[in-house]
Design a protein around this motif. Structure first.
Motif, mmCIF file in Angstrom:
data_model
loop_
_atom_site.group_PDB
_atom_site.id
_atom_site.type_symbol
_atom_site.label_atom_id
_atom_site.label_comp_id
_atom_site.label_asym_id
_atom_site.label_seq_id
_atom_site.Cartn_x
_atom_site.Cartn_y
_atom_site.Cartn_z
ATOM 1 N N UNK A 210 27.357 46.244 34.143
ATOM 2 C CA UNK A 210 28.605 46.899 34.523
ATOM 3 C C UNK A 210 28.731 46.950 36.043
ATOM 4 N N UNK A 211 29.946 46.717 36.539
ATOM 5 C CA UNK A 211 30.186 46.761 37.979
ATOM 6 C C UNK A 211 31.649 47.078 38.246
ATOM 7 N N UNK A 212 31.882 47.680 39.417
ATOM 8 C CA UNK A 212 33.242 47.944 39.899
ATOM 9 C C UNK A 212 33.446 47.067 41.127
ATOM 10 N N UNK A 213 34.579 46.355 41.167
ATOM 11 C CA UNK A 213 34.833 45.383 42.225
ATOM 12 C C UNK A 213 36.005 45.815 43.110
ATOM 13 N N UNK A 214 35.794 45.798 44.428
ATOM 14 C CA UNK A 214 36.872 45.924 45.399
ATOM 15 C C UNK A 214 36.982 44.559 46.073
ATOM 16 N N UNK A 215 37.978 43.774 45.654
ATOM 17 C CA UNK A 215 38.065 42.372 46.050
ATOM 18 C C UNK A 215 38.819 42.213 47.360
ATOM 19 N N UNK A 216 38.195 41.512 48.305
ATOM 20 C CA UNK A 216 38.853 41.206 49.575
ATOM 21 C C UNK A 216 39.966 40.188 49.333
ATOM 22 N N UNK A 217 41.121 40.422 49.926
ATOM 23 C CA UNK A 217 42.285 39.561 49.697
ATOM 24 C C UNK A 217 42.078 38.194 50.341
ATOM 25 N N UNK A 218 42.202 37.134 49.557
ATOM 26 C CA UNK A 218 42.081 35.759 50.044
ATOM 27 C C UNK A 218 42.807 34.848 49.059
ATOM 28 N N UNK A 219 44.129 34.665 49.234
ATOM 29 C CA UNK A 219 44.921 33.887 48.262
ATOM 30 C C UNK A 219 44.432 32.461 48.076
ATOM 31 N N UNK A 220 43.785 31.882 49.086
ATOM 32 C CA UNK A 220 43.341 30.491 48.975
ATOM 33 C C UNK A 220 42.076 30.343 48.129
ATOM 34 N N UNK A 221 41.386 31.474 47.849
ATOM 35 C CA UNK A 221 40.157 31.400 47.057
ATOM 36 C C UNK A 221 40.177 32.487 45.981
ATOM 37 N N UNK A 222 40.639 32.169 44.788
ATOM 38 C CA UNK A 222 40.644 33.169 43.707
ATOM 39 C C UNK A 222 39.246 33.732 43.480
ATOM 40 N N UNK A 223 39.203 35.010 43.129
ATOM 41 C CA UNK A 223 37.943 35.713 42.852
ATOM 42 C C UNK A 223 37.823 35.847 41.338
ATOM 43 N N UNK A 224 36.777 35.245 40.743
ATOM 44 C CA UNK A 224 36.631 35.213 39.288
ATOM 45 C C UNK A 224 35.300 35.830 38.885
ATOM 46 N N UNK A 225 35.365 36.783 37.958
ATOM 47 C CA UNK A 225 34.158 37.395 37.397
ATOM 48 C C UNK A 225 33.987 36.860 35.978
ATOM 49 N N UNK A 226 32.868 36.191 35.734
ATOM 50 C CA UNK A 226 32.575 35.597 34.430
ATOM 51 C C UNK A 226 31.557 36.474 33.721
ATOM 52 N N UNK A 227 31.875 36.916 32.500
ATOM 53 C CA UNK A 227 30.933 37.687 31.709
ATOM 54 C C UNK A 227 31.017 37.224 30.263
ATOM 55 N N UNK A 228 29.967 36.561 29.822
ATOM 56 C CA UNK A 228 29.939 35.917 28.517
ATOM 57 C C UNK A 228 31.158 34.992 28.387
ATOM 58 N N UNK A 229 32.026 35.191 27.385
ATOM 59 C CA UNK A 229 33.144 34.264 27.190
ATOM 60 C C UNK A 229 34.426 34.717 27.886
ATOM 61 N N UNK A 230 34.346 35.811 28.679
ATOM 62 C CA UNK A 230 35.538 36.382 29.299
ATOM 63 C C UNK A 230 35.524 36.130 30.810
ATOM 64 N N UNK A 231 36.670 35.682 31.338
ATOM 65 C CA UNK A 231 36.830 35.489 32.776
ATOM 66 C C UNK A 231 37.951 36.383 33.287
ATOM 67 N N UNK A 232 37.711 37.057 34.406
ATOM 68 C CA UNK A 232 38.720 37.916 35.026
ATOM 69 C C UNK A 232 39.008 37.381 36.420
ATOM 70 N N UNK A 233 40.275 37.014 36.674
ATOM 71 C CA UNK A 233 40.669 36.401 37.942
ATOM 72 C C UNK A 233 41.533 37.361 38.756
ATOM 73 N N UNK A 234 41.184 37.511 40.049
ATOM 74 C CA UNK A 234 41.937 38.404 40.930
ATOM 75 C C UNK A 234 42.039 37.784 42.315
ATOM 76 N N UNK A 235 43.119 38.127 43.027
ATOM 77 C CA UNK A 235 43.270 37.689 44.419
ATOM 78 C C UNK A 235 42.914 38.825 45.378
ATOM 79 N N UNK A 236 43.226 40.028 45.054
ATOM 80 C CA UNK A 236 42.900 41.183 45.882
ATOM 81 C C UNK A 236 43.187 42.432 45.080
ATOM 82 N N UNK A 237 42.156 43.085 44.566
ATOM 83 C CA UNK A 237 42.388 44.154 43.599
ATOM 84 C C UNK A 237 41.109 44.946 43.392
#
Length: 363
Positions: free
Chosen positions: A198-225
């Motif tokens: 388990x983790x909580x993410x504060x994602x730095x905004x960078x539209x040119x590089x999507x931020x993706x968290x992969x956990x088992x079969x689930x992927x969560x994509x964010x740009x700044x969130x």
């Protein structure tokens, strides 16, 4: 000058304060937590000073003159060289963050307007501070070998929670018994990491590089969130969005869901079950505020949570009643107090011997 009279700038320049925030200084931790309790009026300034210190190495220049802009570029370059030579990421224990976070909601309202007024002056001050830090880096670091892409594994052992600042400036609050794996420095087009736990993410905004968290079969994509991901073995996967917007995809079920704040996804790792849910932030993020919550949880699941939370092993001296479920809320309580509270309703005796807890249920 008394620390009670400190401004944001004074906190940033105080070596003891910097050691507490950036170097996980054990002696300083007790002093500053006592200071927070005695001077709640300083929470807003301390919160701002902490944020500025942690983000110093990732700040981009916004100064007008070319000279100051060059100085910021040099600071960034030198900080990167130092990080490559040490092969480590800044790690700050959750304790300092949590002590400040307890006053977060009230402090945010008071700080928002003050930040706008102080931003210009503090930025210049940070430039000077960063320049001094850059000059302190030894020549040997400048001559370090070129960096080869490598896998980084960061783990919070059982009984420990960690705050990790990634190379892109994103912050990861890692729950005990959890780990993240990623390519150090990411790539030019993608920031991909794998989570177990388990983790909580504060994602730095960078539209040119999507931020993706992969956990088992689930992927969560964010740009700044900001969002929480829960994915322990044998448990359903939960993604909970606090701020911004994310896109959740299931490789197994072939589904995707765009979330807005307050929405989440719960999915089974063993099937194609998938549902969008609303969630209670106080419950989902309770682990970040040293709060354990059990809501009609089976005793086996509650036991696993206690093992991870306190870094102990539960040894059952007889069978666990299969129909036994527990409920309760424990805020910053010791293992002894939690076991005492649960033993009344669950009818068991216990004894603690080092890192092992022996439990025997009454007939």
């Amino acid at each position: 000058m008394s620390k009670a009279d400190y401004s944001v700038e004074d906190f940033i320049l105080d070596p003891d304060f910097r050691a507490w925030i950036l170097a996980n200084d054990k002696e300083g931790r007790a002093y500053w937590e006592n200071f927070l309790a005695e001077h709640p009026e300083k929470i807003a300034d301390i919160k701002l000073a902490r944020k500025l210190l942690i983000h110093l190495s990732k700040k981009k220049s916004g100064l007008a003159s070319a000279a100051k802009e060059g100085m910021w570029l040099e600071i960034s370059r030198q900080m990167s060289l130092e990080a490559q030579a040490d092969k480590e990421t800044k790690i700050v224990t959750l304790d300092s963050w949590s002590a400040i976070q307890q006053h977060n909601l009230a402090a945010e309202k008071k700080t928002k307007n003050a930040w706008r007024r102080k931003a210009a002056a503090i930025l210049v001050l940070l430039g000077a501070l960063g320049y001094l830090l850059a000059r302190s880096i030894t020549p040997e670091r400048e001559e370090s070998m070129p960096v080869v892409a490598e896998t980084e594994v960061l783990q919070a052992p059982f009984g420990v929670k960690s705050t990790i600042t990634l190379e892109d400036g994103s912050i990861v609050f890692l729950n005990s018994g959890s780990k993240i794996t990623y390519t150090k420095g990411f790539t030019d087009t993608l920031r991909l990491l794998t989570l177990e736990g388990e983790a909580y993410f504060e994602v730095a905004h960078d539209p040119s590089r999507p931020f993706i968290v992969k956990t088992q079969s689930i992927s969560t994509t964010a740009l700044g969130t900001e969002f929480n991901v829960f994915s322990f073995p044998g448990e359903d996967i939960s993604i909970s969005l606090v701020k911004g917007e994310v896109l959740v995809n299931s490789d197994q079920a072939g589904l995707e869901q765009r979330l807005v704040p307050g929405q989440g996804v719960r999915a089974s790792p063993e099937s194609q079950d998938w549902e969008r849910v609303d969630f209670d932030p106080d419950k989902v993020l309770s682990w970040m505020n040293k709060t354990l919550i059990f809501e009609k949880a089976s005793f086996s699941k509650a036991g696993k949570k206690l093992e991870a939370w306190f870094g102990v092993e539960l040894v059952f001296e007889n069978s666990v009643p299969p129909s036994l479920h527990v409920s309760g809320k424990f805020v910053d309580e010791s293992l002894e107090n939690i076991l005492k509270g649960l033993s009344y309703s669950s009818r068991f005796n216990y004894r603690i011997e080092g890192k092992k807890v022996y439990i025997q249920f009454n007939s």
